[in-house]
Each structure stands twice: as C-alpha cells, then as structure tokens.
Design an enzyme around this catalytic site. Structure first.
Site, mmCIF file in Angstrom:
data_model
loop_
_atom_site.group_PDB
_atom_site.id
_atom_site.type_symbol
_atom_site.label_atom_id
_atom_site.label_comp_id
_atom_site.label_asym_id
_atom_site.label_seq_id
_atom_site.Cartn_x
_atom_site.Cartn_y
_atom_site.Cartn_z
ATOM 1 N N ALA B 81 9.149 -16.339 -5.933
ATOM 2 C CA ALA B 81 8.101 -17.227 -5.439
ATOM 3 C C ALA B 81 6.917 -17.112 -6.390
ATOM 4 O O ALA B 81 6.544 -15.996 -6.784
ATOM 5 C CB ALA B 81 7.694 -16.826 -4.026
ATOM 6 N N CYS B 82 6.341 -18.236 -6.746
ATOM 7 C CA CYS B 82 5.180 -18.254 -7.649
ATOM 8 C C CYS B 82 4.043 -17.462 -7.018
ATOM 9 O O CYS B 82 3.654 -17.710 -5.876
ATOM 10 C CB CYS B 82 4.752 -19.694 -7.892
ATOM 11 S SG CYS B 82 3.102 -19.834 -8.600
ATOM 12 N N ILE B 83 3.479 -16.535 -7.788
ATOM 13 C CA ILE B 83 2.481 -15.621 -7.216
ATOM 14 C C ILE B 83 1.237 -16.377 -6.737
ATOM 15 O O ILE B 83 0.726 -16.101 -5.652
ATOM 16 C CB ILE B 83 2.115 -14.499 -8.228
ATOM 17 C CG1 ILE B 83 1.169 -13.497 -7.580
ATOM 18 C CG2 ILE B 83 1.538 -15.046 -9.516
ATOM 19 C CD1 ILE B 83 1.072 -12.178 -8.313
ATOM 20 N N ALA B 86 2.085 -18.232 -3.577
ATOM 21 C CA ALA B 86 2.447 -17.348 -2.468
ATOM 22 C C ALA B 86 1.210 -16.682 -1.859
ATOM 23 O O ALA B 86 1.043 -16.668 -0.639
ATOM 24 C CB ALA B 86 3.444 -16.301 -2.951
#
Lengths: 97, 136
Positions: B81-83, B86
């Site tokens: 998941a893209c930080i 997220a």
C-alpha cells in the site's frame, strides 16, 4: 485536464458510466484501430445507441449480467474475464479510464 | 500457448465504494490460469482500504480484504500500500504506529507499506501495468 491522444492499437478499459465526464474524454481519445472493453458501470453504454461506440467494442459478461442487461437488443459483444486477459496480452498500450 | 506475461496490478478504487478490488481479483485469477505471472499488487489512493485488517463487512457480503490477502498468500504475490495514501486514511503498520506514536496499527498481512518506488519498479520490470480505478 490535458486531453490524452492515444496512439494506434491501444486497449481502452472503461469502467465509468456513460454520464461520467471521463466517458466523453475516452470517446474523444479513441482511434479507429483501438480496442474497447466496457466493464463495471461502463456497460450501461450498451443501452444507448446514440453514443456510437465502435463496432469492435465488447462488454464484460459478468457486469452485463449484474445489471440485468442480458436481454439487450441488439445484443452487445460480450467477453469473459479470461478474454479480457487475452486482450491485455495482445496490447502493449492499455489505458484504464 | 502465447508467451507468459508479467503484470503489475494497481488498485486505486476502495472496496464497497467501488468494484475495483472485485474486478482486479477476477482478472488476477484468470491471468494466473492463463499461465501469466503477477509480479506485485500496488494499492494507491482509496485502494489502500483493501489493506485494512479492521474491515468487517456483514457476513453475507464478500470480504474483499480477506479474499485478496488469501489470494496473495496462496500465490505468494507481494503487495504494498502506498505509504502517503495509507497514512492519510488510517492504514498503519507497526513501524508507522511507533513513528507517529499512534494508538494502534491495522495493516492486514501480507500487505506491506511502501513508497512509490515499488510502483516505479513495477512499471520498469513488468510487461504490463494494469490499473483498476474507482468510480469517480
């Protein structure tokens, strides 16, 4: 938003309903040699002949069925998820709208 | 049979608010059946809700986060998941929980939190990067 002009032989995977602004953007970006797959709410476009989709346009059977459109006349060309995979094999350029 | 293709799958639509996780999972299963490979799955924007371990849909609905994690674990496919997406949406792993001194973490295994470098790598290494968007 910048208008995207797709080069030849692009696969367009459209999931937006025909009344979504991006549906119009997709139609304007379409070239004669491109392939089109309607998925999710985009399959509603099969109910509107005035959209003048290309003859080669296909729709995902599962999404047609989920929306109760299986008896449409004229019947749209329908494909399975497996057919969608094959179309992505055949096209290096793919746009998901 | 045609040549095996390596895919990166990017999901930007949230479960329940969009059909993206469902369409992407059906596609991914068929791609493997056809003998192709999925290098990685990347969640971006609202798509990160798929990585929440706290999603609890009614029992008569498909549990998309669970369905996806089971698929990823069975097939040994890495998923991130893209930080930036997220953290904004409250999808937190233990590292970020400690960094921001938060009360809890909720990242569902086998998802990891990663930067856009993962997505760039997908674009470079995979033959196809396929997006599954939300409805807006």
């Amino acid at each position: 938003m910048t208008e995207i002009t797709a080069s030849s032989d692009t696969l367009h995977i459209v999931n937006k309903a025909p009344d979504h602004p991006r549906f119009g953007t997709f139609l304007r970006a379409l070239s004669d040699t491109d392939s089109v797959v309607l998925i999710e709410d985009a399959v509603l476009a099969c109910t509107d002949p005035s959209l003048r989709l290309p003859k080669s346009c296909v729709a995902l059977t599962a999404d047609i069925d989920a929306r109760g459109l299986q008896d449409l006349q004229p019947a749209p060309h329908m494909i399975s998820y497996g057919d969608l995979v094959r179309l992505t094999e055949q096209h290096e350029q793919i746009i998901s709208w | 049979m045609s040549k095996a293709i390596a895919y990166t799958i990017v999901i930007t639509g949230a479960p329940w608010a969009s059909q993206a996780p469902q369409t992407a999972l059906m596609f991914a299963r068929e791609a493997l059946l056809a003998g192709h490979r999925i290098d990685r799955v990347f969640l971006y924007g609202d798509g990160v809700h798929l990585a929440s371990a706290l999603s609890t849909p009614p029992s008569d609905e498909t549990h998309w986060p669970r369905a996806w994690s089971e698929f990823l674990e069975q097939q040994n496919i890495p998923a991130a998941a893209c930080i930036a997406s997220a953290l904004r949406r409250g999808v937190i792993d233990e590292t970020e929980q400690a960094r921001y001194e938060l009360a809890a973490s909720n990242l569902r295994a086998p998802f990891e939190i990663a930067g856009l470098g993962e997505w760039v790598e997908g674009n470079l290494k995979s033959d196809r990067t396929l997006y599954f968007h939300g409805s807006h």
